[in-house]
Motif scaffolding. Structure first.
Motif, PDB file in Angstrom:
ATOM      1  N   SER A   1       0.824  -1.204   0.000  1.00  0.00           N
ATOM      2  CA  SER A   1       0.000   0.000   0.000  1.00  0.00           C
ATOM      3  C   SER A   1       0.862   1.259   0.000  1.00  0.00           C
ATOM      4  N   GLN A   2       0.458   2.210  -0.804  1.00  0.00           N
ATOM      5  CA  GLN A   2       1.087   3.521  -0.826  1.00  0.00           C
ATOM      6  C   GLN A   2       0.391   4.484   0.134  1.00  0.00           C
ATOM      7  N   ASN A   3      -0.725   4.047   0.685  1.00  0.00           N
ATOM      8  CA  ASN A   3      -1.529   4.869   1.586  1.00  0.00           C
ATOM      9  C   ASN A   3      -0.841   4.964   2.955  1.00  0.00           C
ATOM     10  N   ALA A   4      -0.374   6.144   3.303  1.00  0.00           N
ATOM     11  CA  ALA A   4       0.319   6.351   4.572  1.00  0.00           C
ATOM     12  C   ALA A   4      -0.592   6.105   5.776  1.00  0.00           C
ATOM     13  N   ASN A   5      -1.899   6.186   5.579  1.00  0.00           N
ATOM     14  CA  ASN A   5      -2.862   5.978   6.666  1.00  0.00           C
ATOM     15  C   ASN A   5      -3.452   4.571   6.692  1.00  0.00           C
ATOM     16  N   MET A   6      -2.953   3.692   5.835  1.00  0.00           N
ATOM     17  CA  MET A   6      -3.529   2.360   5.705  1.00  0.00           C
ATOM     18  C   MET A   6      -3.622   1.632   7.038  1.00  0.00           C
ATOM     19  N   PHE A   7      -2.537   1.608   7.797  1.00  0.00           N
ATOM     20  CA  PHE A   7      -2.541   0.876   9.060  1.00  0.00           C
ATOM     21  C   PHE A   7      -3.613   1.421   9.991  1.00  0.00           C
ATOM     22  N   ASP A   8      -3.648   2.730  10.172  1.00  0.00           N
ATOM     23  CA  ASP A   8      -4.630   3.344  11.070  1.00  0.00           C
ATOM     24  C   ASP A   8      -6.066   3.068  10.618  1.00  0.00           C
ATOM     25  N   GLU A   9      -6.311   3.154   9.321  1.00  0.00           N
ATOM     26  CA  GLU A   9      -7.651   2.916   8.793  1.00  0.00           C
ATOM     27  C   GLU A   9      -8.092   1.471   9.039  1.00  0.00           C
ATOM     28  N   MET A  10      -7.190   0.537   8.772  1.00  0.00           N
ATOM     29  CA  MET A  10      -7.542  -0.874   8.963  1.00  0.00           C
ATOM     30  C   MET A  10      -7.619  -1.241  10.441  1.00  0.00           C
ATOM     31  N   LEU A  11      -6.772  -0.636  11.258  1.00  0.00           N
ATOM     32  CA  LEU A  11      -6.851  -0.887  12.698  1.00  0.00           C
ATOM     33  C   LEU A  11      -8.190  -0.377  13.242  1.00  0.00           C
ATOM     34  N   ASN A  12      -8.630   0.769  12.757  1.00  0.00           N
ATOM     35  CA  ASN A  12      -9.957   1.280  13.158  1.00  0.00           C
ATOM     36  C   ASN A  12     -11.048   0.262  12.845  1.00  0.00           C
ATOM     37  N   ASP A  13     -10.943  -0.370  11.678  1.00  0.00           N
ATOM     38  CA  ASP A  13     -11.959  -1.336  11.256  1.00  0.00           C
ATOM     39  C   ASP A  13     -11.989  -2.591  12.129  1.00  0.00           C
ATOM     40  N   ILE A  14     -10.856  -2.981  12.690  1.00  0.00           N
ATOM     41  CA  ILE A  14     -10.829  -4.204  13.510  1.00  0.00           C
ATOM     42  C   ILE A  14     -10.804  -3.904  15.000  1.00  0.00           C
ATOM     43  N   SER A  15     -10.752  -2.647  15.365  1.00  0.00           N
ATOM     44  CA  SER A  15     -10.522  -2.265  16.752  1.00  0.00           C
ATOM     45  C   SER A  15     -11.485  -2.904  17.745  1.00  0.00           C
TER      46      SER A  15
END
Length: 166
Positions: free
Chosen positions: A103-117
């Motif tokens: 992923s080139q998306n710098a926010n990818m980790f945060d976005e996906m972590l939000n989804d599984i939080s």
């Protein structure tokens, strides 16, 4: 006290590994469950999310956070707390998952972590909901990376070395 804390973190790690194993058994093929239903996918999600939670709590206790302060299931909150304790390792995990997803998306980790939080709580009661959405690859990747980090920090070895008893 340090010896007791070491024993606690090792027990926590084993507990998390057991839930990770259960999650994996719910997900692998060929079917290893006698009466397989689609609910086994949900069981895999719940067990993976709980394994992530306990791996994170293990790391936090290892870094000196009293276990009594860790009374939540919120992966995002636990992750943020871990980042304050070991920023370098946290960054390594974030970049590792981003690289794994290419992923080139710098926010990818945060976005996906939000989804599984809140996956542990949400998916346990998915039958009460109208829908559910989760990136299972991210959840499993996060779980496996957390297990690897725990092995490195608790035992000074990789998961594969730990598994082999090296």
């Amino acid at each position: 006290m340090v010896e007791n804390m070491s024993m606690v973190t090792h027990q926590m790690f084993e507990h998390a590994c057991a839930f990770a194993d259960c999650a994996r058994y719910c997900q692998i093929e060929p079917n290893n469950i006698k009466h397989r239903t689609k609910s086994h996918s949900v069981s895999g999600i719940v067990n993976s999310a709980f394994a992530c939670e306990v791996f994170l709590k293990t790391l936090l206790v290892f870094h000196g956070v009293p276990v009594e302060e860790l009374k939540c299931h919120d992966l995002k909150r636990l992750w943020e707390k871990f980042k304050t304790k070991d920023a370098n390792t946290a960054l390594s995990v974030e970049l590792g998952l981003r690289e794994w997803f290419k992923s080139q998306n710098a926010n990818m980790f945060d976005e996906m972590l939000n989804d599984i939080s809140n996956a542990f709580e949400y998916w346990r009661y998915i039958y009460e909901k109208q829908e559910g959405r989760i990136n299972l690859n991210f959840l499993v990747g996060f779980r496996d990376l957390l297990r690897e980090v725990c092995c490195n920090q608790l035992y000074g070895k990789s998961w594969s070395e730990y598994e082999k008893g090296e």
